[in-house]
Design a protein around this motif. Structure first.
Motif, short mmCIF file in Angstrom:
data_model
loop_
_atom_site.label_atom_id
_atom_site.label_comp_id
_atom_site.label_asym_id
_atom_site.label_seq_id
_atom_site.Cartn_x
_atom_site.Cartn_y
_atom_site.Cartn_z
N GLY A 38 -20.86 0.36 8.73
CA GLY A 38 -19.92 -0.46 9.49
C GLY A 38 -19.87 -1.90 9.01
O GLY A 38 -18.79 -2.50 8.91
N ASP A 39 -21.03 -2.47 8.69
CA ASP A 39 -21.07 -3.85 8.18
C ASP A 39 -20.38 -3.95 6.83
O ASP A 39 -19.64 -4.91 6.56
N ARG A 40 -20.61 -2.96 5.99
CA ARG A 40 -19.99 -2.97 4.66
C ARG A 40 -18.48 -2.82 4.77
O ARG A 40 -17.72 -3.46 4.04
N ALA A 99 -11.74 -10.86 12.81
CA ALA A 99 -12.83 -11.85 12.75
C ALA A 99 -13.83 -11.67 13.89
O ALA A 99 -15.05 -11.76 13.68
N ASP A 100 -13.36 -11.40 15.10
CA ASP A 100 -14.25 -11.27 16.25
C ASP A 100 -14.43 -9.82 16.70
O ASP A 100 -14.98 -9.56 17.78
N ALA A 101 -13.97 -8.89 15.88
CA ALA A 101 -14.04 -7.47 16.26
C ALA A 101 -15.46 -6.93 16.10
O ALA A 101 -16.21 -7.37 15.22
N GLU A 102 -15.81 -6.00 16.95
CA GLU A 102 -17.09 -5.31 16.85
C GLU A 102 -16.81 -3.81 16.75
O GLU A 102 -16.00 -3.28 17.49
N VAL A 123 -18.67 5.40 13.12
CA VAL A 123 -18.43 4.99 11.74
C VAL A 123 -19.05 6.05 10.83
O VAL A 123 -20.25 6.30 10.88
N HIS A 124 -18.22 6.70 10.03
CA HIS A 124 -18.68 7.80 9.20
C HIS A 124 -18.11 7.66 7.79
O HIS A 124 -17.13 6.97 7.57
N TRP A 125 -18.74 8.33 6.85
CA TRP A 125 -18.20 8.36 5.49
C TRP A 125 -18.44 9.75 4.90
O TRP A 125 -19.34 10.46 5.32
#
Length: 258
Positions: free
Chosen positions: A5-7, A23-26, A32-34
């Motif tokens: 998610g950070d990447r 910018a302020d989204a979390e 989160v998957h790949w």
């Protein structure tokens, strides 16, 4: 390195519009998957009392979304095979062996011609636009022309199967492999994306007219020019060479497709 998610957010924030929106989204860490290595196929497509169709038989890649083509060929061929079995075809065992071999070759060739390592150069304007237009022209010759000229029975023989589909397969898999090699070389030398700025690939569309196939000749000339001016630098270079180069320089390794 780091959480997916950070990447992903870091990547999206490099775009000015995405940065303004996010910018302020979390993100929800549980959502989160790949995925990688999406392609798969069954080793046996048909046997005693069964025949596989669609995604049950094989899956290639979502890049060009070939699923409906694959469904058309597998279901039409399955219906034909079932009809022959119900008629008591004495050569059914030989037909099953040929059926399995034909579809295995078709799937492997289709995947290698269009999808293998294509994500290596998806972000390169010149390589991807050239491949896209070549793919369209050769899609007509390798896939579309047979059902349009022969009729529904052409769907009993999948694309790129021997003997008549081999030339198109070899041509497509060759330029696809070469563009991936060139992109890997650019990544290794820090030249990836250098020609992308303010360039867009706009085409009038694909009409399924025979005239669309003539577009292949200037495109092949562009490919030849690319090899003369740049491509020769990557001749003989393998993905392992690129990875080794990155490891030596402590540079991040580029992602590879299935």
């Amino acid at each position: 390195g780091g959480k997916v998610g950070d990447r992903l957010k870091s990547f999206l924030m490099k775009h000015p519009v995405a940065r303004d929106l996010l910018a302020d989204a979390e993100y929800d860490e549980s959502d989160v998957h790949w995925r990688r290595n999406l392609a798969y196929y069954s080793t046996t497509f048909a046997g005693d009392g069964f025949v596989l169709v669609g995604d049950a038989a094989a899956f290639m890649d979502p890049f060009y979304s070939p699923g409906m083509d694959w469904i058309s060929y597998t279901t039409s061929s399955a219906a034909n095979l079932i009809t022959e079995a119900r008629r008591g075809d004495p050569m059914l065992k030989a037909r099953l062996e040929r059926y399995n071999q034909t579809f295995a070759i078709s799937h492997r060739s289709w995947f290698e011609a269009l999808y293998k390592d294509k994500y290596e150069y998806m972000g390169e304007f010149d390589l991807m636009s050239m491949a896209y237009n070549l793919d369209l022209a050769l899609y007509y010759w390798g896939v579309v022309i047979h059902p349009f000229t022969i009729g529904p029975t052409a769907l009993h023989k999948p694309p790129f199967a021997p003997p008549d589909g081999r030339f198109v397969y070899h041509l497509m898999s060759t330029y696809n492999r070469r563009f991936a090699q060139i992109a890997r070389h650019r990544r290794r030398t820090g030249a990836l994306g250098k020609t992308n700025r303010k360039r867009r690939c706009l085409i009038p569309g694909f009409t399924l007219e025979r005239s669309d196939t003539w577009k292949i000749f200037p495109l092949l000339a562009q490919w030849a020019w690319l090899e003369i001016t740049e491509g020769w630098r990557s001749w003989g270079e393998t993905p392992a060479d690129v990875r080794a180069s990155h490891l030596k320089s402590d540079a991040p390794v580029g992602s590879a497709a299935a």
